[in-house]
Design an enzyme around this catalytic site. Structure first.
Site, PDB file in Angstrom:
ATOM      1  N   ASP A  38       0.899  -1.148   0.000  1.00 49.39           N
ATOM      2  CA  ASP A  38       0.000   0.000   0.000  1.00 49.39           C
ATOM      3  C   ASP A  38       0.942   1.203   0.000  1.00 49.39           C
ATOM      4  O   ASP A  38       2.156   1.033   0.128  1.00 49.39           O
ATOM      5  CB  ASP A  38      -0.866  -0.022   1.271  1.00 49.39           C
ATOM      6  N   HIS A  39       0.399   2.387  -0.159  1.00 46.22           N
ATOM      7  CA  HIS A  39       1.240   3.562   0.076  1.00 46.22           C
ATOM      8  C   HIS A  39       1.070   3.988   1.527  1.00 46.22           C
ATOM      9  O   HIS A  39       0.715   5.135   1.811  1.00 46.22           O
ATOM     10  CB  HIS A  39       0.864   4.705  -0.868  1.00 46.22           C
ATOM     11  N   ASP A  72      -5.115   2.666   0.933  1.00 47.28           N
ATOM     12  CA  ASP A  72      -6.058   1.968   0.039  1.00 47.28           C
ATOM     13  C   ASP A  72      -5.553   1.818  -1.396  1.00 47.28           C
ATOM     14  O   ASP A  72      -6.353   1.752  -2.329  1.00 47.28           O
ATOM     15  CB  ASP A  72      -7.421   2.681   0.015  1.00 47.28           C
ATOM     16  N   HIS A  73      -4.231   1.782  -1.567  1.00 47.12           N
ATOM     17  CA  HIS A  73      -3.657   1.607  -2.905  1.00 47.12           C
ATOM     18  C   HIS A  73      -3.012   0.227  -2.954  1.00 47.12           C
ATOM     19  O   HIS A  73      -1.819   0.089  -2.672  1.00 47.12           O
ATOM     20  CB  HIS A  73      -2.608   2.680  -3.199  1.00 47.12           C
ATOM     21  N   ILE A  74      -3.775  -0.761  -3.320  1.00 47.12           N
ATOM     22  CA  ILE A  74      -3.273  -2.133  -3.214  1.00 47.12           C
ATOM     23  C   ILE A  74      -2.470  -2.521  -4.449  1.00 47.12           C
ATOM     24  O   ILE A  74      -2.921  -2.350  -5.571  1.00 47.12           O
ATOM     25  CB  ILE A  74      -4.444  -3.108  -3.014  1.00 47.12           C
TER      26      ILE A  74
END
Lengths: 171, 528
Positions: free
Chosen positions: B311-312, B464-466
């Site tokens: 994720d970030h 929320d950046h998978i």
């Protein structure tokens, strides 16, 4: 017209949607109690007029699980009267402000009016103890209504945001 | 003997990535079935759910959480075993999780895709920027991206970068008053504050109205100015694709020659359906896609399915500045500081991106003041004062893939008897070193704006950046898909998910996911 919280509760039982949490109050407030609660809300928030239906919902939400809530409200009104707090500018440093229980009750009522919900939200979870009261009626939006929007609503067309707000010099 | 199929292609998942792939295939005359685990809900209902919610900070709350299609905020559904509570805002409904994103549509830089070669850390992409560029353009046109193509998006204050074959489909929105002021203060200090390209149309486009600043991109754009995947689910249907909702895929069936021959899905009533196709595209979200592969024992000869999860993962800074900036006018975000996006420092620490929130801050501010016991006229005065000066910085870090950061099927089952999710996730030293750099920036920001700092030690936050969960690579021994997003193990199985991304950079991955998905459709169209 005032709405009895008891009637709100009875009608609410027929509503299918659990999110309408104000429907579940055990409170059986009398019209007089609700009227007193509305007037207390007006005094605590410094508003001459507040909607009675939202006030009844807030009463039901705060009274949920607390049968003594009506008495506590009466106690707060008496203490405010005794301290001569007709105007909230007199609240700070008063006997009511210095009484932890009374202050907490006052803040919880103000909180319901300003935020439009009761309880404490829990992030990244599907459940908490919050109850919805109002969205567009939440008083937290009033102080900035001339500059920003209540999210989901619009105030002007595309790119209006490039200009400085009209009030910028005095903000 | 002639084989008959239920469809040329079955696409599993109707989010932005699956729906764009389905549309591109259907448009070329392919018979396409699009499966969706959740339901179809009209925008007005989601909007009403939001307005009547008591949990407005919870972006999953207005969306359905069904026993057969859970959201990720259901602790029953997503169990964590690592040091960090990895809990991205995943939705299950037609259109998927882009119902509640902020629609940032950055392209990766050419250097982002050569991380190992240039900086000796992480992995390289097996394809280069030039290969992806035409698909970035098509993805931007699909999503209606408004952007400024004249800026150096690498954050170095140089020439326009990365290279583009054409301009953005739509002009950028006007710079907010807040951002004009931020630039005035930050630029002399060496910070490059740049406009964010985003999928919010600035003119009527593809049936969508221009953004007029309803300031609710997350959790739902009330007017559909911001892109969401349901738009292409509908486009796919109009092009002839068949959309089946409330259909949870739970098994990919292998056949002769390592081909995938069928997908099995289950309805909420427990009934099962088997669908055959020539090709399969799994676009079931970066956590659900590896889960489906692991449950089916496919595509995992490398043992990398579900591993390398990124994720970030970020941190945040809240402060009250010394001049009225008035966040909340326009969309919820419009730009950020990209100084630490690319450079030799990536040998030592992660890239860093700071962005300033433009969300109406009244709720956060009022909650804080009430906690302090502020009531009476002072409450109104403070709400206005603080709302005008609120500076909310969200920071993200580039992650590196690690095989122990991992999603697997849980022992727990949902209402359909299908395993839920288990995640093990820790933040590594590369990111921790990046955090030290970000904290130095925070101290400078506070000084530049003569700010009262409210919070500068937020702890790690989900972004929320998978990425990485079905990682892309040229070597079948250490990756799940190749540069075409085709699984190394199965010729007719493609993965349309940001989970393929092998080097995370610091930019939101959805646009790249859509570009790769359109490319998948092109590949299948050529072969079928």
């Amino acid at each position: 017209m005032l709405v009895s919280a008891g009637l709100v509760a009875a009608a609410g039982a027929l509503l299918p949607w659990a999110r309408m949490a104000y429907a579940a109050s055990p409170a059986q407030a009398s019209p007089a109690e609700l009227d007193a609660f509305l007037k207390l809300g007006q005094r605590l928030t410094g508003r001459e007029h507040l909607p009675s239906d939202i006030s009844a919902r807030l009463f039901a939400a705060l009274a949920r699980g607390d049968r003594a809530f009506g008495e506590k409200v009466t106690g707060l009104v008496r203490a405010m009267d005794a301290a001569g707090i007709t105007d909230m500018r007199r609240f700070k440093g008063s006997a009511v402000d210095n009484d932890a229980a009374l202050k907490a009750l006052a803040v919880s009522i103000v909180s319901g009016w300003y935020l439009g919900y009761t309880g404490t939200p829990v992030g990244l979870a599907v459940k908490d103890d919050t109850q919805f009261i109002t969205y567009t009626g939440a008083l937290m939006f009033e102080p900035t209504r001339d500059v920003t929007v209540i999210p989901t609503y619009a105030r002007a067309g595309t790119d209006y945001w490039a200009a400085a707000p009209a009030s910028i010099a005095t903000d | 003997m002639t084989t008959t199929y239920d469809a040329d292609v079955v696409v599993i998942g109707s989010g932005a990535l699956g729906s764009n792939a389905a549309y591109e295939l259907a448009k070329q005359g392919r018979s396409v079935i699009l499966l969706e685990a959740g339901s179809r809900i009209p925008r007005w209902k989601i909007l009403e759910n939001f307005r009547t919610s008591s949990r407005k900070a919870n972006f999953n709350d207005p969306y359905p959480n069904e026993p057969w299609a859970h959201t990720s905020y259901d602790p029953e559904y997503l169990e964590n075993t690592g040091s960090f509570d990895f809990r991205p805002g995943m939705l299950k409904l037609v259109g998927g999780t882009t119902w509640h994103w902020a629609a940032a549509c950055w392209r990766y830089l050419p250097n982002d895709m050569k991380l190992k070669t240039l900086y000796g850390v992480g992995r390289d992409w097996p394809i280069d920027y030039d290969t992806l560029e035409p698909y970035y353009q098509r993805a931007e046109e699909a999503l209606g991206v408004a952007g400024n193509g004249e800026e150096d998006q690498s954050g170095q204050g140089g020439k326009a970068w990365p290279p583009r074959s054409k301009g953005y489909p739509l002009p950028p929105d006007a710079t907010t008053y807040m951002n004009q002021q931020l630039v005035k203060r930050l630029a002399p200090e060496g910070y490059h504050y740049i406009h964010e390209p985003n999928g919010r149309v600035t003119k009527p486009y593809d049936g969508r109205p221009a953004c007029c600043g309803n300031n609710n991109c997350m959790p739902v754009c009330p007017i559909g100015a911001m892109y969401s995947g349901d738009m292409h689910a509908t486009h796919a249907e109009n092009a002839g694709a068949k959309l089946i909702t409330e259909a949870t895929a739970y098994k990919l069936e292998k056949g002769a020659g390592n081909k995938i021959v069928a997908v099995h899905y289950r309805k909420p009533d427990g009934s099962d359906v088997r669908l055959t196709a020539r090709y399969f595209v799994v676009a079931a979200h970066g956590l659900e896609t590896p889960k489906l592969l692991l449950m089916s024992d496919v595509a995992n000869s490398s043992d990398q399915v579900g591993r390398n999860l990124m994720d970030h993962t970020g941190i945040g800074l809240l402060m009250i500045g010394d001049e009225p900036l008035w966040p909340g006018r326009g969309a919820v975000q419009q730009g950020g500081i990209f100084n630490w996006r690319d450079g030799d420092f990536r040998k030592q620490h992660s890239a860093v991106k700071h962005s300033m929130s433009n969300a109406v801050p009244n709720r956060t501010i009022t909650e804080r003041l009430l906690k302090q016991g502020v009531i009476g006229p002072e409450l109104d005065e403070r709400i206005r004062h603080d709302a005008a000066r609120w500076i909310d910085v969200g920071t993200v870090f580039e992650m590196l893939p690690s095989p122990t950061n991992r999603v697997t099927p849980s022992d727990k089952k949902d209402a359909l008897g299908i395993p839920m999710l288990r995640v093990n996730y820790d933040v590594d030293d590369y990111v921790k070193a990046g955090k030290e750099v970000a904290k130095k920036d925070y101290a400078r920001f506070a000084k530049i704006f003569n700010a009262e700092v409210i919070e500068d030690e937020s702890g790690w936050q989900n972004r929320d950046h998978i990425m990485g969960s079905v990682i892309m690579g040229s070597d079948p021994k250490d990756s799940v898909v190749n540069g075409d997003c085709r699984t190394h193990d199965h010729d007719n199985l493609f993965l349309a998910t940001t989970g393929v991304i092998p080097a995370s950079g610091v930019i939101n991955p959805t646009l790249t996911g859509v570009a790769l998905s359109i490319r998948i459709a092109d590949t299948i169209n050529k072969e079928i």
